[in-house]
Design a protein around this motif. Structure first.
Motif, PDB file in Angstrom:
ATOM      1  N   GLY A 189       0.901  -1.239  -0.017  1.00  0.00           N
ATOM      2  CA  GLY A 189       0.097   0.038  -0.052  1.00  0.00           C
ATOM      3  C   GLY A 189       0.804   1.234   0.013  1.00  0.00           C
ATOM      4  O   GLY A 189       2.035   1.180  -0.041  1.00  0.00           O
ATOM      5  N   PRO A 190       0.291   2.441  -0.115  1.00  0.00           N
ATOM      6  CA  PRO A 190       1.215   3.705   0.053  1.00  0.00           C
ATOM      7  C   PRO A 190       2.192   3.646   1.377  1.00  0.00           C
ATOM      8  O   PRO A 190       1.806   3.209   2.232  1.00  0.00           O
ATOM      9  N   PRO A 191       3.486   4.319   0.705  1.00  0.00           N
ATOM     10  CA  PRO A 191       4.332   3.862   2.033  1.00  0.00           C
ATOM     11  C   PRO A 191       3.902   4.649   3.338  1.00  0.00           C
ATOM     12  O   PRO A 191       3.391   5.815   3.079  1.00  0.00           O
ATOM     13  N   LEU A 192       4.357   4.249   4.368  1.00  0.00           N
ATOM     14  CA  LEU A 192       3.857   4.663   5.632  1.00  0.00           C
ATOM     15  C   LEU A 192       5.237   5.442   6.180  1.00  0.00           C
ATOM     16  O   LEU A 192       6.423   5.087   6.035  1.00  0.00           O
ATOM     17  N   GLU A 193       4.915   6.275   7.181  1.00  0.00           N
ATOM     18  CA  GLU A 193       6.035   6.832   7.986  1.00  0.00           C
ATOM     19  C   GLU A 193       6.243   6.109   9.081  1.00  0.00           C
ATOM     20  O   GLU A 193       5.369   5.294   9.554  1.00  0.00           O
ATOM     21  N   PRO A 194       7.438   6.296   9.846  1.00  0.00           N
ATOM     22  CA  PRO A 194       7.743   5.558  11.031  1.00  0.00           C
ATOM     23  C   PRO A 194       6.740   5.637  12.214  1.00  0.00           C
ATOM     24  O   PRO A 194       6.266   4.747  12.687  1.00  0.00           O
ATOM     25  N   ALA A 195       6.192   6.787  12.498  1.00  0.00           N
ATOM     26  CA  ALA A 195       5.030   6.914  13.385  1.00  0.00           C
ATOM     27  C   ALA A 195       3.888   6.194  13.087  1.00  0.00           C
ATOM     28  O   ALA A 195       2.924   5.632  13.861  1.00  0.00           O
ATOM     29  N   GLN A 196       3.538   6.139  11.852  1.00  0.00           N
ATOM     30  CA  GLN A 196       2.428   5.193  11.307  1.00  0.00           C
ATOM     31  C   GLN A 196       2.656   3.636  11.734  1.00  0.00           C
ATOM     32  O   GLN A 196       1.772   2.843  12.211  1.00  0.00           O
ATOM     33  N   VAL A 197       3.904   3.243  11.405  1.00  0.00           N
ATOM     34  CA  VAL A 197       4.247   1.863  11.661  1.00  0.00           C
ATOM     35  C   VAL A 197       4.605   1.562  13.368  1.00  0.00           C
ATOM     36  O   VAL A 197       4.039   0.672  13.667  1.00  0.00           O
ATOM     37  N   VAL A 201      11.053   1.637   5.712  1.00  0.00           N
ATOM     38  CA  VAL A 201      11.725   2.010   4.637  1.00  0.00           C
ATOM     39  C   VAL A 201      10.592   1.963   3.590  1.00  0.00           C
ATOM     40  O   VAL A 201      10.279   0.946   3.071  1.00  0.00           O
ATOM     41  N   PRO A 202      10.391   2.996   2.579  1.00  0.00           N
ATOM     42  CA  PRO A 202       9.331   3.160   1.854  1.00  0.00           C
ATOM     43  C   PRO A 202       9.776   2.680   0.590  1.00  0.00           C
ATOM     44  O   PRO A 202      10.903   2.634   0.175  1.00  0.00           O
ATOM     45  N   LEU A 203       9.140   1.744  -0.188  1.00  0.00           N
ATOM     46  CA  LEU A 203       9.400   1.470  -1.632  1.00  0.00           C
ATOM     47  C   LEU A 203       8.414   2.224  -2.589  1.00  0.00           C
ATOM     48  O   LEU A 203       7.267   1.991  -2.562  1.00  0.00           O
ATOM     49  N   GLN A 204       9.076   3.184  -3.174  1.00  0.00           N
ATOM     50  CA  GLN A 204       8.133   3.859  -3.999  1.00  0.00           C
ATOM     51  C   GLN A 204       8.030   3.237  -5.615  1.00  0.00           C
ATOM     52  O   GLN A 204       8.908   3.351  -6.349  1.00  0.00           O
ATOM     53  N   ASP A 205       6.942   2.452  -5.646  1.00  0.00           N
ATOM     54  CA  ASP A 205       6.691   1.717  -7.078  1.00  0.00           C
ATOM     55  C   ASP A 205       5.325   2.156  -7.431  1.00  0.00           C
ATOM     56  O   ASP A 205       4.221   2.169  -6.860  1.00  0.00           O
ATOM     57  N   ALA A 206       5.159   2.625  -8.873  1.00  0.00           N
ATOM     58  CA  ALA A 206       3.999   2.715  -9.615  1.00  0.00           C
ATOM     59  C   ALA A 206       2.937   1.767  -9.327  1.00  0.00           C
ATOM     60  O   ALA A 206       1.789   2.267  -9.352  1.00  0.00           O
ATOM     61  N   PHE A 207       3.270   0.589  -9.421  1.00  0.00           N
ATOM     62  CA  PHE A 207       2.459  -0.446  -9.477  1.00  0.00           C
ATOM     63  C   PHE A 207       2.194  -1.226  -8.173  1.00  0.00           C
ATOM     64  O   PHE A 207       0.993  -1.642  -7.877  1.00  0.00           O
ATOM     65  N   MET A 208       3.340  -1.243  -7.371  1.00  0.00           N
ATOM     66  CA  MET A 208       2.959  -2.093  -6.040  1.00  0.00           C
ATOM     67  C   MET A 208       3.985  -1.261  -5.020  1.00  0.00           C
ATOM     68  O   MET A 208       4.969  -1.872  -4.382  1.00  0.00           O
ATOM     69  N   PRO A 209       3.467  -0.125  -4.364  1.00  0.00           N
ATOM     70  CA  PRO A 209       4.219   0.630  -3.439  1.00  0.00           C
ATOM     71  C   PRO A 209       4.091  -0.158  -2.119  1.00  0.00           C
ATOM     72  O   PRO A 209       3.087  -0.853  -1.848  1.00  0.00           O
ATOM     73  N   ALA A 210       5.017   0.039  -1.163  1.00  0.00           N
ATOM     74  CA  ALA A 210       5.155  -0.843  -0.031  1.00  0.00           C
ATOM     75  C   ALA A 210       6.089  -0.120   1.015  1.00  0.00           C
ATOM     76  O   ALA A 210       6.725   0.866   0.427  1.00  0.00           O
ATOM     77  N   THR A 211       6.098  -0.741   2.289  1.00  0.00           N
ATOM     78  CA  THR A 211       6.999  -0.203   3.517  1.00  0.00           C
ATOM     79  C   THR A 211       7.652  -1.429   3.860  1.00  0.00           C
ATOM     80  O   THR A 211       6.962  -2.418   4.289  1.00  0.00           O
TER      81      THR A 211
END
Length: 283
Positions: free
Chosen positions: A170-178, A227-237
């Motif tokens: 899903g959309p990359p998360l901030e440390p505070a969200q994790v 660690v955010p993974l900025q991917d147009a098709f499969m974003p993740a953290t």
């Protein structure tokens, strides 16, 4: 059945089987040396410079952590920070596992750990989350788990150590969200927390956090990286975190006699190997 109880509220429930049972009973946790966090200079939260993976520390650009509260008000939290920084030196006998500790061996990895003889463990996987972000733990691994974790639980159910890692889609998360995911994975949805202190570091190589909270008469410390993974098709953290929980009055003793001994073993590769003697495994 063992339970961790905070103000008479059960927050851990082991499945039937107790010691060595699998599953996290709708809540967290693998053991990986790279997830051990290192802190920079400073003896208390007010002076902490960095909270993140040691490899990232060596390669990172300069970053300024955001600090709130005072970790020094809880001696166990201060001990964890000071020992991780190398500013508090503990003698070898306080770092090695005692002779009566027993082996916990992860069934899905070569990692093993010596634990107190009355402590049990649970292993769980999550491939979905509640609307508030709490992991929905399963006792058997799904086809594509987003999180996998190990929980070590004291015999009286009042203390626990957890290690969780994985990739949250899903959309990359901030440390505070994790951090909220980690807290809820331990305590259930929307726990009543009172902040002791927090450290957030937005280092671009490995964003990380540490938070310590009062939970009634107990303390919860959660620390990890996101660690955010900025991917147009499969974003993740990519996520790793550790949780430490126990009664406030005994938290410093737990940190000194149990939790730091866990961390010291992980620094040697997450195995119950020499020079620590290996007692008889749990049957």
């Amino acid at each position: 059945m063992t339970s961790v109880v905070v103000d008479q509220k059960c927050i851990y429930t082991s499945p039937p089987g107790g010691k060595g049972a699998t599953g996290l009973s709708k809540r967290p946790l693998t053991i990986d040396r790279r997830s051990l966090l290192a802190i920079g200079s400073g003896a208390t939260c007010a002076a902490v410079a960095h909270w993140f993976d040691a490899d990232a520390v060596r390669a990172q650009q300069a970053s300024t952590p955001v600090v709130a509260g005072d970790c020094g008000v809880q001696p166990g939290v201060e001990l964890l920070i000071g020992w991780s920084q190398g500013q508090i030196q503990l003698p070898p006998d306080e770092l090695r596992a005692p002779l009566d500790w027993v082996v916990f061996a992860h069934p899905n990895s070569p990692s093993s750990l010596l634990v107190p003889p009355d402590w049990g463990w649970q292993i769980g996987w999550a491939d979905s989350f509640t609307p508030s972000g709490a992991p929905i733990w399963q006792e058997t691994p799904p086809a594509t788990p987003q999180l996998t974790g190990v929980r070590l639980i004291s015999g009286d159910g009042t203390a626990a150590y957890e290690y969780t890692s994985g990739t949250i889609l899903g959309p990359p998360l901030e440390p505070a969200q994790v951090a909220v995911v980690a807290q809820q994975g331990t305590l259930g949805e929307r726990p009543a927390l009172q902040l002791i202190c927090s450290i957030s570091d937005q280092n671009p190589l490995r964003p990380a956090w540490l938070t310590a909270d009062w939970v009634g008469e107990s303390v919860l410390v959660t620390t990890g990286s996101a660690v955010p993974l900025q991917d147009a098709f499969m974003p993740a953290t990519v996520v790793t975190y550790q949780n430490f929980v126990g009664p406030s009055a005994q938290f410093e003793e737990l940190m000194r006699t149990v939790f730091i001994r866990f961390l010291f073993q992980l620094l040697s590769g997450g195995t119950a190997a020499d020079p620590t003697p290996t007692p008889t495994p749990v049957r």
